[in-house]
Scaffold this active site. Structure first.
Site, short mmCIF file in Angstrom:
data_model
loop_
_atom_site.label_atom_id
_atom_site.label_comp_id
_atom_site.label_asym_id
_atom_site.label_seq_id
_atom_site.Cartn_x
_atom_site.Cartn_y
_atom_site.Cartn_z
N LYS A 208 0.84 -1.20 0.00
CA LYS A 208 0.00 0.00 0.00
C LYS A 208 0.88 1.26 0.00
O LYS A 208 0.70 2.15 -0.80
CB LYS A 208 -0.92 -0.03 1.23
CG LYS A 208 -1.81 1.18 1.36
CD LYS A 208 -2.75 1.05 2.54
CE LYS A 208 -3.39 2.40 2.81
NZ LYS A 208 -4.33 2.37 3.93
N GLU A 214 10.51 -4.72 4.44
CA GLU A 214 10.53 -6.15 4.09
C GLU A 214 10.21 -6.32 2.60
O GLU A 214 10.92 -7.01 1.87
CB GLU A 214 9.49 -6.93 4.90
CG GLU A 214 9.79 -7.07 6.37
CD GLU A 214 9.17 -5.98 7.22
OE1 GLU A 214 8.94 -4.86 6.68
OE2 GLU A 214 8.94 -6.23 8.41
N GLY A 268 -4.86 -1.66 4.90
CA GLY A 268 -4.06 -2.81 4.46
C GLY A 268 -4.76 -4.14 4.73
O GLY A 268 -4.86 -5.00 3.86
N ARG A 269 -5.25 -4.31 5.95
CA ARG A 269 -5.86 -5.61 6.32
C ARG A 269 -7.26 -5.77 5.74
O ARG A 269 -7.90 -6.81 5.96
CB ARG A 269 -5.86 -5.78 7.84
CG ARG A 269 -6.51 -4.63 8.61
CD ARG A 269 -6.17 -4.69 10.09
NE ARG A 269 -6.62 -3.52 10.82
CZ ARG A 269 -5.95 -2.37 10.91
NH1 ARG A 269 -4.80 -2.23 10.28
NH2 ARG A 269 -6.41 -1.36 11.61
N GLU A 354 -4.91 -6.32 14.82
CA GLU A 354 -4.38 -5.03 14.38
C GLU A 354 -5.48 -3.97 14.42
O GLU A 354 -5.21 -2.79 14.59
CB GLU A 354 -3.79 -5.15 12.96
CG GLU A 354 -2.82 -4.02 12.63
CD GLU A 354 -1.98 -4.28 11.37
OE1 GLU A 354 -0.81 -4.61 11.50
OE2 GLU A 354 -2.54 -4.14 10.27
N HIS A 385 -5.49 -32.31 18.37
CA HIS A 385 -4.40 -33.11 18.92
C HIS A 385 -3.26 -32.21 19.42
O HIS A 385 -2.15 -32.68 19.62
CB HIS A 385 -3.90 -34.09 17.87
CG HIS A 385 -4.99 -35.02 17.41
ND1 HIS A 385 -5.27 -36.20 18.05
CD2 HIS A 385 -5.92 -34.89 16.43
CE1 HIS A 385 -6.31 -36.78 17.45
NE2 HIS A 385 -6.71 -35.99 16.47
N LYS A 513 9.36 -0.73 14.40
CA LYS A 513 9.99 -0.41 13.11
C LYS A 513 11.04 0.67 13.30
O LYS A 513 12.16 0.58 12.78
CB LYS A 513 8.93 0.13 12.13
CG LYS A 513 7.98 -0.89 11.57
CD LYS A 513 7.13 -0.23 10.48
CE LYS A 513 5.91 -1.04 10.13
NZ LYS A 513 5.00 -0.38 9.22
O1 F6P Z 1 3.11 -2.78 9.78
C1 F6P Z 1 1.76 -3.02 9.64
C2 F6P Z 1 1.28 -2.75 8.25
O2 F6P Z 1 1.18 -1.38 8.05
C3 F6P Z 1 -0.04 -3.43 7.98
O3 F6P Z 1 -1.12 -2.76 8.46
C4 F6P Z 1 0.01 -3.58 6.51
O4 F6P Z 1 -0.93 -4.49 6.05
C5 F6P Z 1 1.44 -4.02 6.32
O5 F6P Z 1 2.16 -3.28 7.27
C6 F6P Z 1 2.02 -3.84 4.96
O6 F6P Z 1 2.02 -2.52 4.55
P1 F6P Z 1 2.21 -2.11 3.04
O7 F6P Z 1 1.12 -2.72 2.26
O8 F6P Z 1 2.17 -0.62 3.03
O9 F6P Z 1 3.55 -2.64 2.60
#
Ligand code: F6P
Length: 548
Positions: A208, A214, A268-269, A354, A385, A513
């Site tokens: 987003k 990452e 995002g979620r 979240e 289990h 972060k």
């Molecule tokens: O760190 C949390 C977050 O902001 C989530 O809410 C989001 O889904 C994820 O990181 C990834 O963010 P992006 O889509 O901006 O890479």
């Protein structure tokens, strides 16, 4: 409880009284007293059945819970979301994932502007592109069909597409394989890239913000892997981006023409319905993706229009509040009895935790009551289990949602009937339990001596009275999955309203972060002795020693 003083409201106090009344009542007695209990506490919608009769409620409790929803203005708040009000007030944003699956001609406004035309335009672009990839019309640099699709993203830009692709694996086009790279751990990249052919691989960079370390690090590694083999020109044919941030996409070296846009009014979620769903379209076809949207839209319409007592997300939300705030049970489990749904709990974990893992209310005060619970889960029967022992005999109950498709995509022998008998038995066992006298009688009948019975009967007993919901539907298909996801989205939203918090920001993820950015230069020997606590300093030293 709510408002600046956080004094308890009338509705809250009423529920506290109801709790005192019902806390010792056994559900098995309630079932004995009322033959119609199951029917009374069951809701149905487009093939989805919610049986919530195995909860520690009766009509008085339900009425008090519905009264709380009224007191909190839930109906008005639902309307505000659908009307595009800026209910994500800390970020001054509308919350319009519902617009992404608006299958009607209804306009949906944000900042006075109808968002539907741009949504339809991107959907159309997704349709064209996914079809071109599936048909082999959009080819790789060397003219070969793209058969391996790699989604690079994290959190909402990974969990939604990953969970949905896995859930709908039976709908994947033949010859198309989906892969997901999420973790910054190099292993995630290495394991996916190993065995892939650059000529037939398409990378989808899903972010987003397009600033997530990452995702960008993984995307750079994949870019290098591609360029090393096919040259710089290949990027245009093998990389697309899904984002709200054109400038960063361009900066990364992806042509904005290869970008599928979404907008800040999509959290995002909550983004699986947006361009973030591109890999889903490629895997299962755009028509099936539309059915997913249809399912969510059907739930939206129900949520928007159904009376509170018949409103599935609302009822689920209130039951959650009942346990969280009155029984003081701050956790719950979601157990899908379908292998294809094994990642649903992880997806819901982000959605719920979240969204509602917050402790400051809308009046800028620290809350004095519990908000979001801990959600965990896994696929049944596997988890029977592992952690089900605690669910049955642990000191504190854990409410459970059982997710149950009646038909499997793989009806082999009697596998699925065994699976079904298990899930139904678990709900029954949690509710009924086994009294000490029942355990005693069972031991006696199995021929145990008096002494053995005495020493074993408590171990063999179950308190029961442990709540569960059962969500039953025919088969896991795109429509059913769409309904199910939207059900949980709205449940979480209603709980946020009751708890008076903003369910749509996630500021709690920022501190870690920030601090990681401060530690990275020390690990890379670019800075020394930055301001850390002594434990962190010692660990930095130790890590560096081990990595020498
Ligand atoms: O760190 C949390 C977050 O902001 C989530 O809410 C989001 O889904 C994820 O990181 C990834 O963010 P992006 O889509 O901006 O890479």
């Amino acid at each position: 409880m709510f408002g600046l003083s956080q004094n308890k409201t009338k509705g809250w106090k009423r529920l506290e009284r109801e709790y005192k009344r019902i806390k010792k009542v056994q559900m098995r007695n309630l079932f004995e007293q009322d033959e119609r209990r199951a029917e009374k506490y069951t809701l149905r919608l487009n093939g989805l059945t919610l049986d919530y009769s195995k909860n520690r409620i009766d009509d008085k409790v339900l009425s008090a819970l519905l009264n709380l929803a009224k007191e909190r203005g839930v109906t008005q708040k639902i309307k505000e979301m659908f009307d595009g009000s800026k209910i994500n007030f800390t970020e001054n944003r509308s919350v319009l994932h519902i617009a992404l699956r608006n299958r009607s001609n209804r306009k949906i406004l944000s900042d006075g502007k109808d968002v539907m035309p741009q949504i339809r335009e991107v959907l159309n672009k997704m349709k064209n592109f996914s079809e071109a990839v599936r048909l082999g019309k959009f080819k790789g640099q060397t003219g070969k069909k793209l058969t391996d699709i790699v989604n690079i993203g994290i959190g909402g830009s990974d969990l939604g597409p990953f969970m949905v692709c896995e859930a709908l694996k039976k709908y994947w086009a033949k010859g198309i394989h989906c892969h997901f790279i999420s973790n910054i751990d190099g292993t995630a990249c290495a394991e996916v890239l190993d065995g892939l052919n650059p000529e037939t691989t398409l990378f989808i960079v899903a972010s987003k913000t397009f600033t997530t370390i990452e995702t960008l690090t993984n995307a750079k590694t994949c870019r290098k892997w591609l360029v090393d083999s096919l040259g710089e020109h290949a990027v245009a044919k093998h990389f697309v981006a899904l984002s709200t941030n054109k400038a960063e996409v361009e900066k990364f070296g992806i042509n904005p023409e290869n970008m599928f846009e979404f907008w800040n009014f999509v959290g995002g979620r909550y983004s699986v319905w947006s361009a973030i769903g591109l890999i889903i379209c490629i895997a299962i076809g755009f028509e099936n993706f539309e059915k997913l949207l249809d399912g969510a839209f059907a739930m939206d319409e129900h949520f928007r229009k159904a009376e509170p007592q018949n409103n599935m997300p609302l009822i689920l939300a209130l039951l959650g509040v009942w346990y969280n705030n009155f029984f003081n049970i701050h956790r719950y489990a979601v157990i899908p009895y379908d292998q294809y749904l094994q990642y649903l709990p992880s997806y819901l974990q982000q959605l719920d935790m979240e969204s509602n893992g917050k402790s400051v209310d809308k009046n800028n005060s620290f809350v004095k009551y519990a908000t979001g619970p801990v959600l965990f889960g896994g696929a049944g029967t596997n988890v029977q289990h592992s952690f089900f022992q605690l669910l049955h005999q642990g000191t504190e109950p854990v409410p459970v949602d059982f997710i149950v498709p009646a038909i499997s995509h793989n009806e082999i022998g009697n596998h699925h009937t065994i699976l079904l008998s298990n899930v139904l038995a678990q709900g029954e066992a949690l509710m009924k339990g086994k009294t000490i006298s029942e355990a005693t009688e069972e031991l006696r009948q199995s021929g145990k001596s008096k002494q053995e019975i005495e020493s074993l009967k408590k171990y063999k007993s179950f308190t029961g009275n442990r709540p569960s919901n059962t969500l039953l539907f025919k088969k896991i298909d795109p429509f059913a999955l769409g309904q199910l996801i939207a059900l949980y989205e709205h449940k979480v939203f209603v709980q946020g309203i009751i708890w008076n918090i903003n369910s749509f920001d996630q500021m709690g993820v920022e501190l870690g972060k920030q601090l990681a950015l401060n530690i990275l230069p020390e690990l890379e020997n670019r800075a020394f002795g930055l301001n850390h606590d002594v434990s962190t300093l010692a660990l930095i030293k130790e890590v560096k020693k081990l990595r020498k």
